[in-house]
Write a protein that holds these residues in place. Structure first.
Motif, PDB file in Angstrom:
ATOM      1  N   SER A 243       0.827  -1.202   0.000  1.00 30.44           N
ATOM      2  CA  SER A 243       0.000   0.000   0.000  1.00 30.44           C
ATOM      3  C   SER A 243       0.865   1.257   0.000  1.00 30.44           C
ATOM      4  O   SER A 243       0.543   2.250  -0.680  1.00 30.44           O
ATOM      5  CB  SER A 243      -0.931   0.001   1.218  1.00 30.44           C
ATOM      6  OG  SER A 243      -1.772  -1.143   1.213  1.00 30.44           O
ATOM      7  N   ILE A 244       1.961   1.232   0.759  1.00 34.20           N
ATOM      8  CA  ILE A 244       2.879   2.371   0.775  1.00 34.20           C
ATOM      9  C   ILE A 244       3.409   2.637  -0.633  1.00 34.20           C
ATOM     10  O   ILE A 244       3.446   3.784  -1.106  1.00 34.20           O
ATOM     11  CB  ILE A 244       4.057   2.111   1.744  1.00 34.20           C
ATOM     12  CG1 ILE A 244       3.562   2.054   3.186  1.00 34.20           C
ATOM     13  CG2 ILE A 244       5.122   3.184   1.601  1.00 34.20           C
ATOM     14  CD1 ILE A 244       4.607   1.556   4.173  1.00 34.20           C
ATOM     15  N   LEU A 245       3.816   1.579  -1.314  1.00 40.55           N
ATOM     16  CA  LEU A 245       4.342   1.735  -2.668  1.00 40.55           C
ATOM     17  C   LEU A 245       3.282   2.294  -3.613  1.00 40.55           C
ATOM     18  O   LEU A 245       3.549   3.187  -4.425  1.00 40.55           O
ATOM     19  CB  LEU A 245       4.845   0.385  -3.186  1.00 40.55           C
ATOM     20  CG  LEU A 245       6.038  -0.240  -2.449  1.00 40.55           C
ATOM     21  CD1 LEU A 245       6.341  -1.618  -3.012  1.00 40.55           C
ATOM     22  CD2 LEU A 245       7.271   0.653  -2.536  1.00 40.55           C
ATOM     23  N   SER A 246       2.065   1.769  -3.514  1.00 43.08           N
ATOM     24  CA  SER A 246       0.987   2.214  -4.404  1.00 43.08           C
ATOM     25  C   SER A 246       0.614   3.666  -4.158  1.00 43.08           C
ATOM     26  O   SER A 246       0.467   4.457  -5.099  1.00 43.08           O
ATOM     27  CB  SER A 246      -0.241   1.318  -4.217  1.00 43.08           C
ATOM     28  OG  SER A 246       0.029  -0.010  -4.620  1.00 43.08           O
ATOM     29  N   TYR A 247       0.443   4.038  -2.888  1.00 45.51           N
ATOM     30  CA  TYR A 247       0.046   5.405  -2.563  1.00 45.51           C
ATOM     31  C   TYR A 247       1.141   6.404  -2.922  1.00 45.51           C
ATOM     32  O   TYR A 247       0.860   7.513  -3.397  1.00 45.51           O
ATOM     33  CB  TYR A 247      -0.325   5.518  -1.086  1.00 45.51           C
ATOM     34  CG  TYR A 247      -1.774   5.172  -0.808  1.00 45.51           C
ATOM     35  CD1 TYR A 247      -2.705   6.160  -0.512  1.00 45.51           C
ATOM     36  CD2 TYR A 247      -2.223   3.856  -0.869  1.00 45.51           C
ATOM     37  CE1 TYR A 247      -4.040   5.850  -0.268  1.00 45.51           C
ATOM     38  CE2 TYR A 247      -3.551   3.522  -0.634  1.00 45.51           C
ATOM     39  CZ  TYR A 247      -4.455   4.527  -0.335  1.00 45.51           C
ATOM     40  OH  TYR A 247      -5.771   4.221  -0.116  1.00 45.51           O
ATOM     41  N   TYR A 286      10.764   0.974  11.960  1.00 45.80           N
ATOM     42  CA  TYR A 286      12.125   0.520  12.256  1.00 45.80           C
ATOM     43  C   TYR A 286      12.140  -0.899  12.812  1.00 45.80           C
ATOM     44  O   TYR A 286      13.079  -1.670  12.563  1.00 45.80           O
ATOM     45  CB  TYR A 286      12.811   1.483  13.236  1.00 45.80           C
ATOM     46  CG  TYR A 286      12.389   1.307  14.685  1.00 45.80           C
ATOM     47  CD1 TYR A 286      13.156   0.577  15.580  1.00 45.80           C
ATOM     48  CD2 TYR A 286      11.194   1.870  15.155  1.00 45.80           C
ATOM     49  CE1 TYR A 286      12.766   0.407  16.901  1.00 45.80           C
ATOM     50  CE2 TYR A 286      10.798   1.713  16.460  1.00 45.80           C
ATOM     51  CZ  TYR A 286      11.586   0.980  17.327  1.00 45.80           C
ATOM     52  OH  TYR A 286      11.175   0.809  18.636  1.00 45.80           O
ATOM     53  N   ARG A 287      11.089  -1.276  13.554  1.00 51.69           N
ATOM     54  CA  ARG A 287      11.001  -2.634  14.105  1.00 51.69           C
ATOM     55  C   ARG A 287      10.688  -3.641  13.007  1.00 51.69           C
ATOM     56  O   ARG A 287      11.101  -4.799  13.088  1.00 51.69           O
ATOM     57  CB  ARG A 287       9.901  -2.712  15.164  1.00 51.69           C
ATOM     58  CG  ARG A 287      10.106  -1.880  16.401  1.00 51.69           C
ATOM     59  CD  ARG A 287       8.892  -1.960  17.313  1.00 51.69           C
ATOM     60  NE  ARG A 287       8.658  -3.322  17.778  1.00 51.69           N
ATOM     61  CZ  ARG A 287       8.995  -3.780  18.984  1.00 51.69           C
ATOM     62  NH1 ARG A 287       9.574  -2.979  19.839  1.00 51.69           N
ATOM     63  NH2 ARG A 287       8.744  -5.016  19.321  1.00 51.69           N
ATOM     64  N   TRP A 288       9.934  -3.197  12.037  1.00 52.26           N
ATOM     65  CA  TRP A 288       9.451  -4.113  11.011  1.00 52.26           C
ATOM     66  C   TRP A 288      10.509  -4.478   9.981  1.00 52.26           C
ATOM     67  O   TRP A 288      10.334  -5.429   9.224  1.00 52.26           O
ATOM     68  CB  TRP A 288       8.227  -3.507  10.326  1.00 52.26           C
ATOM     69  CG  TRP A 288       7.023  -3.429  11.220  1.00 52.26           C
ATOM     70  CD1 TRP A 288       6.942  -3.856  12.520  1.00 52.26           C
ATOM     71  CD2 TRP A 288       5.737  -2.891  10.898  1.00 52.26           C
ATOM     72  NE1 TRP A 288       5.693  -3.610  13.033  1.00 52.26           N
ATOM     73  CE2 TRP A 288       4.923  -3.021  12.056  1.00 52.26           C
ATOM     74  CE3 TRP A 288       5.198  -2.309   9.761  1.00 52.26           C
ATOM     75  CZ2 TRP A 288       3.602  -2.601  12.088  1.00 52.26           C
ATOM     76  CZ3 TRP A 288       3.880  -1.880   9.795  1.00 52.26           C
ATOM     77  CH2 TRP A 288       3.089  -2.034  10.936  1.00 52.26           C
ATOM     78  N   VAL A 289      11.606  -3.721   9.929  1.00 54.18           N
ATOM     79  CA  VAL A 289      12.673  -4.034   8.972  1.00 54.18           C
ATOM     80  C   VAL A 289      13.183  -5.449   9.205  1.00 54.18           C
ATOM     81  O   VAL A 289      13.169  -6.297   8.308  1.00 54.18           O
ATOM     82  CB  VAL A 289      13.829  -3.017   9.085  1.00 54.18           C
ATOM     83  CG1 VAL A 289      14.971  -3.411   8.153  1.00 54.18           C
ATOM     84  CG2 VAL A 289      13.348  -1.609   8.770  1.00 54.18           C
ATOM     85  N   ASP A 290      13.611  -5.730  10.425  1.00 53.84           N
ATOM     86  CA  ASP A 290      14.139  -7.064  10.717  1.00 53.84           C
ATOM     87  C   ASP A 290      13.040  -8.105  10.812  1.00 53.84           C
ATOM     88  O   ASP A 290      13.288  -9.284  10.556  1.00 53.84           O
ATOM     89  CB  ASP A 290      14.973  -7.032  12.004  1.00 53.84           C
ATOM     90  CG  ASP A 290      16.352  -6.466  11.755  1.00 53.84           C
ATOM     91  OD1 ASP A 290      17.229  -7.212  11.316  1.00 53.84           O
ATOM     92  OD2 ASP A 290      16.546  -5.258  11.968  1.00 53.84           O
ATOM     93  N   GLY A 313      12.756  -9.636   1.722  1.00 54.55           N
ATOM     94  CA  GLY A 313      13.932  -8.768   1.774  1.00 54.55           C
ATOM     95  C   GLY A 313      13.622  -7.431   1.131  1.00 54.55           C
ATOM     96  O   GLY A 313      14.027  -6.371   1.632  1.00 54.55           O
ATOM     97  N   GLY A 314      12.851  -7.459   0.020  1.00 51.60           N
ATOM     98  CA  GLY A 314      12.425  -6.221  -0.628  1.00 51.60           C
ATOM     99  C   GLY A 314      11.464  -5.424   0.233  1.00 51.60           C
ATOM    100  O   GLY A 314      11.560  -4.190   0.308  1.00 51.60           O
ATOM    101  N   ILE A 315      10.540  -6.116   0.890  1.00 48.78           N
ATOM    102  CA  ILE A 315       9.591  -5.429   1.768  1.00 48.78           C
ATOM    103  C   ILE A 315      10.313  -4.810   2.958  1.00 48.78           C
ATOM    104  O   ILE A 315       9.962  -3.708   3.416  1.00 48.78           O
ATOM    105  CB  ILE A 315       8.482  -6.404   2.213  1.00 48.78           C
ATOM    106  CG1 ILE A 315       7.582  -6.723   1.007  1.00 48.78           C
ATOM    107  CG2 ILE A 315       7.668  -5.830   3.362  1.00 48.78           C
ATOM    108  CD1 ILE A 315       6.497  -7.724   1.287  1.00 48.78           C
ATOM    109  N   ALA A 316      11.359  -5.493   3.446  1.00 53.50           N
ATOM    110  CA  ALA A 316      12.173  -4.916   4.524  1.00 53.50           C
ATOM    111  C   ALA A 316      12.772  -3.582   4.074  1.00 53.50           C
ATOM    112  O   ALA A 316      12.859  -2.634   4.870  1.00 53.50           O
ATOM    113  CB  ALA A 316      13.282  -5.884   4.924  1.00 53.50           C
ATOM    114  N   GLU A 317      13.157  -3.491   2.804  1.00 55.26           N
ATOM    115  CA  GLU A 317      13.732  -2.252   2.293  1.00 55.26           C
ATOM    116  C   GLU A 317      12.704  -1.120   2.265  1.00 55.26           C
ATOM    117  O   GLU A 317      13.054   0.052   2.423  1.00 55.26           O
ATOM    118  CB  GLU A 317      14.314  -2.477   0.894  1.00 55.26           C
ATOM    119  CG  GLU A 317      15.560  -3.356   0.873  1.00 55.26           C
ATOM    120  CD  GLU A 317      16.687  -2.789   1.710  1.00 55.26           C
ATOM    121  OE1 GLU A 317      16.975  -1.577   1.566  1.00 55.26           O
ATOM    122  OE2 GLU A 317      17.271  -3.537   2.509  1.00 55.26           O
ATOM    123  N   VAL A 318      11.435  -1.470   2.048  1.00 58.16           N
ATOM    124  CA  VAL A 318      10.381  -0.449   2.090  1.00 58.16           C
ATOM    125  C   VAL A 318      10.337   0.192   3.476  1.00 58.16           C
ATOM    126  O   VAL A 318      10.351   1.425   3.625  1.00 58.16           O
ATOM    127  CB  VAL A 318       9.006  -1.053   1.745  1.00 58.16           C
ATOM    128  CG1 VAL A 318       7.899  -0.007   1.926  1.00 58.16           C
ATOM    129  CG2 VAL A 318       8.988  -1.593   0.319  1.00 58.16           C
TER     130      VAL A 318
END
Length: 376
Positions: A243-247, A286-290, A313-318
């Motif tokens: 959703s972040i990417l789309s918005y 920041y917690r959701w990265v790992d 891994g890509g979603i972690a980069e988001v």
């Protein structure tokens, strides 16, 4: 269970007090449990929250292990292994103070790992803490050694040294928290609770504690609860990342209102879910990265889906971009300034992209100048 009497409620140590840990602590306190934590090294904001909630602040991990019957590990996923090692390191020095409590359970503590980690990481933590169970104290000095020592002291009899206490034993339970922190509205005594699935031994935690925290043993196998948490979060937080990417892209292309309009008309319910997710995620990014990396490890290492590791891994980069390259990464749960609407999340993300692109252009310009200068 390690309480001093059959009827006494166990004391609960929480490592550490973040938003989730605070919610769990307040719920336990409302049911007359003693809650302990270690504030050393935490921010003043966190220390103030600990004091305001009347959580007992002990001076060190050693003191926590000496006083708590049960320890909940609720930390960012990146800190889960290090936290287990910290507790393992004080199992020996805390044995003496804990032994003074006497009674059943004075030589053991229950450790419940409630972190968003993969079953593989859970197994590593179980191995770290499990080493304390098998350790035994050295045998007392032999009769030959005592006689030799007596003679060396001029024939004066000496009392043999007391054997050192064995390290505190750790009884391990795997767990995860699915949902928002426990919360209670001002006009009601009802608590809104997350689900806390557990896996491991079934007879360690008292029934009242499990009922209070909405805990449920789903399997005897260590790692099952972590797997359930990973599968659930892969959908919920994965959808938020998409959703972040789309918005952000709709904002950048100038079609955000039209995008929202089409969601309302052709995908009923999707817009509401997406916007609730992206407006709530900023303080937790920041917690959701790992956590996303741990999900990828779960898919790759447990189910053999190697592509899952690449996807998450890509979603972690988001989430890393949100936390490190936008103003959204500065947000605190109780002090929101940016990203409280979907439109502002998209705007903040677009600002972060522009800033990063400009920085990259500046670097490229400097490199080009340096290259040209080397030929002048």
């Amino acid at each position: 269970m390690a309480s001093s009497s059959a009827s006494a409620k166990p004391s609960i140590g929480i490592v550490s007090i973040g938003d989730m840990g605070m919610g769990v602590a307040k719920l336990l306190l409302s049911h007359d449990y003693q809650v302990l934590t270690v504030s050393a090294g935490r921010s003043q904001h966190t220390i103030d929250r600990i004091r305001a909630a009347n959580i007992k602040d002990v001076e060190s991990d050693e003191a926590l292990l000496a006083e708590a019957d049960i320890i909940f590990s609720i930390v960012p996923p990146r800190d889960a292994l290090a936290t287990a090692k910290r507790i393992a390191d004080v199992c020996k020095p805390a044995a003496g103070p804990r032994k003074e409590r006497k009674g059943p359970g004075s030589d053991s503590v229950i450790y419940v790992d409630l972190n968003a980690i993969s079953p593989l990481t859970t197994s590593k933590i179980f191995g770290i803490l499990g080493t304390n169970v098998s350790q035994t104290p050295p045998p007392p000095p032999s009769i030959t050694r005592r006689i030799t020592r007596t003679l060396s002291m001029g024939g004066q009899a000496q009392q043999p040294d007391s054997p050192p206490l064995p390290p505190i034993k750790i009884k391990f339970i795997d767990g995860g928290i699915i949902g928002a922190p426990p919360s209670k509205s001002d006009d009601s005594d009802e608590w809104k609770l997350p689900s806390i699935p557990l896996s491991g031994p079934r007879d360690l935690l008292p029934a009242h504690l499990m009922s209070t925290l909405n805990m449920k043993i789903i399997s005897d196998k260590i790692g099952s609860a972590s797997a359930l948490k990973a599968c659930f979060a892969s959908l919920s937080k994965g959808f938020t990342a998409l959703s972040i990417l789309s918005y952000t892209t709709a904002q950048t292309c100038g079609v955000l209102p039209e995008f929202q309009e089409h969601l309302d008309k052709y995908a009923p319910g999707v817009r509401d879910r997406a916007e609730k997710g992206i407006t709530a995620m900023a303080p937790k990014a920041y917690r959701w990265v790992d956590e996303m990396r741990q999900i990828g490890e779960t898919f790759k290492g447990v189910s053999g889906l190697k592509m899952g590791n690449e996807v998450y891994g890509g979603i972690a980069e988001v989430y890393k971009f949100v936390a490190e390259d936008t103003v959204l990464g500065e947000e605190k749960t109780n002090k929101r300034k940016r990203g409280t609407t979907a439109e502002d999340v998209a705007a903040a993300m677009a600002e972060g992209v522009d800033k990063k692109l400009k920085k990259k252009e500046d670097i490229n310009d400097k490199l080009e100048l340096a290259w040209r200068g080397s030929w002048s």
